[in-house]
Design a protein around this motif. Structure first.
Motif, PDB file in Angstrom:
ATOM      1  N   SER A 180      38.447  -4.226 -36.099  1.00  0.00           N
ATOM      2  CA  SER A 180      38.250  -4.709 -34.729  1.00  0.00           C
ATOM      3  C   SER A 180      37.105  -5.710 -34.710  1.00  0.00           C
TER       4      SER A 180
ATOM      5  N   SER B 231      47.438 -11.345 -32.651  1.00  0.00           N
ATOM      6  CA  SER B 231      46.846 -10.253 -31.880  1.00  0.00           C
ATOM      7  C   SER B 231      47.957  -9.512 -31.153  1.00  0.00           C
ATOM      8  N   ARG B 232      47.793  -8.214 -31.083  1.00  0.00           N
ATOM      9  CA  ARG B 232      48.728  -7.372 -30.340  1.00  0.00           C
ATOM     10  C   ARG B 232      47.927  -6.689 -29.241  1.00  0.00           C
ATOM     11  N   GLN B 233      48.346  -6.918 -28.018  1.00  0.00           N
ATOM     12  CA  GLN B 233      47.626  -6.413 -26.850  1.00  0.00           C
ATOM     13  C   GLN B 233      47.301  -4.926 -27.009  1.00  0.00           C
ATOM     14  N   GLY B 234      46.024  -4.604 -26.925  1.00  0.00           N
ATOM     15  CA  GLY B 234      45.572  -3.223 -26.986  1.00  0.00           C
ATOM     16  C   GLY B 234      45.579  -2.603 -28.371  1.00  0.00           C
ATOM     17  N   LYS B 235      46.017  -3.355 -29.385  1.00  0.00           N
ATOM     18  CA  LYS B 235      46.099  -2.792 -30.739  1.00  0.00           C
ATOM     19  C   LYS B 235      45.214  -3.515 -31.737  1.00  0.00           C
ATOM     20  N   GLY B 236      44.859  -4.765 -31.468  1.00  0.00           N
ATOM     21  CA  GLY B 236      43.995  -5.495 -32.373  1.00  0.00           C
ATOM     22  C   GLY B 236      44.682  -6.663 -33.049  1.00  0.00           C
TER      23      GLY B 236
END
Length: 126
Positions: A38, A68-73
């Motif tokens: 992160s 980037s994947r929303q909410g996953k990093g």
């Protein structure tokens, strides 16, 4: 992922991070769909600002190396990504040019070089 920051480098810190991550992706050390640390975790490990890690990741994403994947990093892009593929093809070209130069230094003919390449390809696929 292993990043080393050098205070004596001419490159800014974000660029050092970017180049090292890119190198690890192209070498296969970081694999397709692998999660990256992160932004906060990387900043803490390197003892730098989150803004610096954000800039490095944003530039890597803009260049097509990570996504980037929303909410996953952030994750390494697929090796079928056009940019990653293009970088790897460039590496192959450089290595083949080096091989051609070495072959010329030992007076290998084009045919001998092509035969050697075909032999290496056959051995590699057995």
């Amino acid at each position: 992922m292993h990043i080393v920051i050098s205070n004596s480098s001419e490159l800014p810190i974000y660029a050092q991070i970017k180049e090292q991550v890119k190198e690890q992706i192209l070498s296969g050390e970081l694999t397709e769909n692998e999660a990256l640390p992160s932004l906060r975790h990387l900043a803490k490990d390197l003892k730098i600002s989150v803004l610096t890690t954000t800039r490095a990741y944003n530039e890597l994403e803009g260049e097509g190396f990570i996504t980037s994947r929303q909410g996953k990093g952030f994750f390494v892009m697929s090796s079928s990504s056009n940019l990653i593929r293009e970088q790897l093809i460039k590496e192959v070209e450089e290595n083949l040019n080096n091989a051609i130069s070495a072959a010329q230094r030992v007076s290998m003919s084009d045919k001998e070089l092509i035969n050697l390449l075909q032999l290496l390809l056959e051995v590699d696929h057995e």
